[in-house]
Design a protein around this motif. Structure first.
Motif, PDB file in Angstrom:
ATOM      1  N   THR A  25      -3.871   4.204  -1.446  1.00  0.00           N
ATOM      2  CA  THR A  25      -4.867   4.541  -0.415  1.00  0.00           C
ATOM      3  C   THR A  25      -5.487   5.908  -0.678  1.00  0.00           C
ATOM      4  O   THR A  25      -6.607   6.178  -0.302  1.00  0.00           O
ATOM      5  CB  THR A  25      -4.230   4.551   0.987  1.00  0.00           C
ATOM      6  OG1 THR A  25      -3.151   5.481   0.981  1.00  0.00           O
ATOM      7  CG2 THR A  25      -3.730   3.180   1.366  1.00  0.00           C
TER       8      THR A  25
ATOM      9  N   ALA B 224       0.844  -1.205   0.000  1.00  0.00           N
ATOM     10  CA  ALA B 224       0.000   0.000   0.000  1.00  0.00           C
ATOM     11  C   ALA B 224       0.871   1.244   0.000  1.00  0.00           C
ATOM     12  O   ALA B 224       1.941   1.270   0.606  1.00  0.00           O
ATOM     13  CB  ALA B 224      -0.901  -0.001   1.231  1.00  0.00           C
TER      14      ALA B 224
ATOM     15  N   ALA C  24      -3.836   0.900   5.561  1.00  0.00           N
ATOM     16  CA  ALA C  24      -2.635   0.260   5.013  1.00  0.00           C
ATOM     17  C   ALA C  24      -2.093  -0.758   6.004  1.00  0.00           C
ATOM     18  O   ALA C  24      -1.739  -1.875   5.645  1.00  0.00           O
ATOM     19  CB  ALA C  24      -1.579   1.317   4.697  1.00  0.00           C
TER      20      ALA C  24
ATOM     21  N   TYR D 122      -6.299  -0.276  -7.234  1.00  0.00           N
ATOM     22  CA  TYR D 122      -5.407  -1.415  -7.022  1.00  0.00           C
ATOM     23  C   TYR D 122      -5.012  -1.948  -8.388  1.00  0.00           C
ATOM     24  O   TYR D 122      -5.741  -1.768  -9.365  1.00  0.00           O
ATOM     25  CB  TYR D 122      -6.094  -2.520  -6.199  1.00  0.00           C
ATOM     26  CG  TYR D 122      -7.226  -3.185  -6.943  1.00  0.00           C
ATOM     27  CD1 TYR D 122      -7.024  -4.380  -7.615  1.00  0.00           C
ATOM     28  CD2 TYR D 122      -8.479  -2.593  -7.003  1.00  0.00           C
ATOM     29  CE1 TYR D 122      -8.047  -4.975  -8.329  1.00  0.00           C
ATOM     30  CE2 TYR D 122      -9.509  -3.185  -7.713  1.00  0.00           C
ATOM     31  CZ  TYR D 122      -9.282  -4.378  -8.373  1.00  0.00           C
ATOM     32  OH  TYR D 122     -10.294  -4.957  -9.100  1.00  0.00           O
TER      33      TYR D 122
END
Length: 442
Positions: free
Chosen positions: A58, A7, A80, A43
Motif C-alpha cells: 500500500t 496487503a 487494505a 502488486y
C-alpha cells in the motif's frame, strides 16, 4: 477461483518495500516485456509452498509531519481493509511502539479481517525478543519477529498469512455465472456502460455487496443468461496527491480483476490510449484473464473510412504483448454495439476452458521446431522434448526442454503463436511454463 489478496500496511521506513521485493523475488522482472506496466510495482504474485496469492504494497507515504503520516496510514489501512483478505501490519522494533501504530491497530482490529503483526528489523532474535513483546500492547495478536533484509522469520510470517486462506469465504463453487470486471481510468464511462446494459435488459438490480470484498456486484441478464459485473468505481478518494490516487485506483483494479473471468478495459475514444490505460490492461494480462478492450464514446468521434483502422493499429501497437485481446468500439450513450459484449464474453469464457489433447500439441510443436530451428548458444542447441496442457482458466501449458536458459522469451512466444494459430484462444491470455529436464532423464 480468485487468488487471495494480502496487503502490507505500515509507517514510512519500517521496511514494507524491502519485504515486498524479497517476497516477490524474481516476479518483479516480468514487467520487462510488457511495456506500460507500472515500473514501481505495487502488486505481485507470490507462491509459498502450495499457496499462491497476490501481494499488495500500500506504501507511498513520504510526509513531513506526524499528522500527515497518521492520515495517510489511515488511508492505507482503509484501502487494505477494503480490498485485502489478509493484512500484514508492519512495525519497526528499533523505533519501538509509536502512537500512530496504536491508532492504525485500532482500525485494523475493527475491520474483522485477519491481521498479522510483523515486527521488522529483528536481526538477532535472542537479544531483541523483549523489544518484540512490547508490541503485544497493540492488542492484535502475537507479534512475529522478522528481518526483511536478513531474510529471517519470513517462513513463519508466510505460514501465518497462508493459514488464514482456509477461513476465507470460498467463491460459491456452484456459481457458474461469468464474472466480468469493468476497469479503466476515471470518467471513461465504466458506470454508464453498466447502466446502459442494465437499462436494455430491464432487470431489477439487486446490489449485493460482494461476499469476499466490498465491491458491489451487479447481476445483468441477457438472453436468459446471468452475468455478474464487478464494479471498480468504488469510493472517490479525497487525496491531494495524484500518485496516491493512482496507486489506490490500481490496487482497487487488481482486487476486481482477481475476481473476474473476463476483464473489459474501457478506453476513452476522445483521449485515445494513454499510459494509464496500458497499465490497467497490463494488470488483466498479468493476472491471466480474458480481455476485451472497449473503446467508449465512439459516437463522439469524427470518422472517415480509415478512423477505425487507425485506432485499431494504435491500440495494437501500444498493447503489442496482448495481441489476443478482443477490440470493440462502443457508445454508452447510444448503446452502439453494447449487446455484442455478451457474445464476446461467452466466446472468451469458452476459450479459457478449452483443453487440447497432448498428442495434438506435440504435433504442433514438432512442426513449429521444424519450420524455425530452436536457438543455440555457444554450440548448445535448445531441445524441446514434450508439451502438455496442465490447467485451464487461463489455458496453461508446460514445455519440457534441455535448458531453460536457451528458451528465449521470443521462442516461447513463437510456440504460443503456433498454438493460437491452430486453436484461436481469442480473448484469453495463455500461460507457457518452461521446465528443464536433463538429457539423462529422457
Amino acid at each position: 477461483m480468485s487468488k487471495p489478496i494480502v496487503a502490507v500496511v505500515g509507517r514510512p521506513n519500517v521496511g514494507k518495500s524491502t519485504l515486498f521485493n524479497m517476497l516477490a523475488g524474481q516476479q518483479i522482472s516480468i514487467v520487462k516485456d510488457t511495456p506500460g506496466v507500472t515500473r514501481d510495482r505495487i502488486y505481485a504474485e507470490v507462491t509459498w509452498l502450495d499457496k499462491t496469492f497476490t501481494l499488495i504494497d500500500t506504501g507511498g507515504i513520504e510526509p513531513d509531519s506526524n499528522d500527515i503520516i497518521l492520515t495517510q496510514m489511515r488511508e492505507q489501512a482503509e484501502i487494505a481493509m477494503e480490498t485485502a483478505d489478509v493484512i500484514i501490519f508492519m512495525v519497526d522494533v528499533r523505533q519501538g511502539l509509536v502512537d500512530s501504530d496504536g491508532k492504525v491497530a485500532d482500525m485494523l482490529r475493527r475491520s474483522k479481517k485477519p491481521v498479522i503483526l510483523a515486527v521488522n528489523k529483528v536481526d538477532n532474535f535472542d537479544l531483541m525478543m523483549s523489544d518484540v513483546f512490547e508490541f503485544y500492547n497493540l492488542g492484535i495478536g502475537e507479534p512475529i519477529p522478522i528481518s526483511s533484509t536478513a531474510k529471517l522469520g519470513l517462513g513463519e510470517l508466510l505460514d501465518e498469512v497462508t493459514k488464514h486462506f482456509y477461513d476465507l469465504p470460498v467463491d460459491d463453487e456452484e456459481d457458474e455465472r461469468p464474472r466480468v470486471a469493468i476497469v479503466g481510468k476515471p470518467n471513461v464511462g465504466k458506470s454508464s456502460i453498466v447502466n446502459k446494459l442494465l437499462g436494455e435488459n430491464r432487470v431489477i438490480v439487486s446490489d449485493i455487496a460482494g461476499t469476499t470484498r466490498d465491491a458491489i456486484d451487479t447481476t445483468i441478464t441477457h438472453d436468459g443468461k446471468e452475468y455478474v459485473f464487478i464494479d471498480t468505481a468504488g469510493i472517490r478518494r479525497k487525496s491531494k496527491v495524484k500518485e496516491d490516487l493512482e496507486r489506490y485506483s490500481i490496487i482497487r483494479t487488481v482486487a476486481a480483476v482477481e475476481r473476474a473471468d473476463v476483464v473489459i478495459v474501457v478506453i476513452d475514444a476522445i483521449d485515445g490510449i494513454t499510459e494509464q490505460d496500458a497499465k490497467i490492461a497490463g494488470i488483466a494480462h498479468e493476472c491471466g484473464k480474458g480481455v476485451i478492450i472497449a473503446i467508449n464514446k465512439w459516437d463522439a468521434i469524427e470518422k472517415t473510412d480509415k478512423t477505425i483502422y487507425e485506432y485499431t493499429r494504435l491500440i495494437r501497437e501500444t498493447l503489442a504483448y496482448m495481441a489476443y485481446a478482443e477490440l470493440i468500439f462502443v457508445s454508452a450513450v447510444t448503446g452502439q454495439r453494447l449487446p455484442k459484449l455478451f457474445e464476446i464474453i461467452d466466446t472468451i469464457i469458452e476459450n479459457r476452458t478449452l483443453r487440447i489433447a497432448t498428442g495434438v500439441l506435440n504435433e504442433i510443436m514438432i512442426d513449429a521446431t521444424a519450420m524455425q530451428q530452436p536457438p543455440s548458444d555457444k554450440g548448445r542447441r535448445l531441445k524441446l522434448y514434450y508439451i502438455t496442457q496442465v490447467a485451464v482458466k487461463p489455458p496453461t501449458f508446460v514445455i519440457f526442454v534441455n535448458s531453460k536458459d536457451l528458451m528465449h522469451f521470443s521462442y516461447t512466444r513463437y510456440i504460443e503463436n503456433k498454438i493460437r494459430e491452430a486453436f484461436g484462444f481469442r480473448g484469453t491470455s495463455v500461460k507457457m511454463l518452461i521446465r528443464e529436464r536433463k538429457e539423462k532423464e529422457q
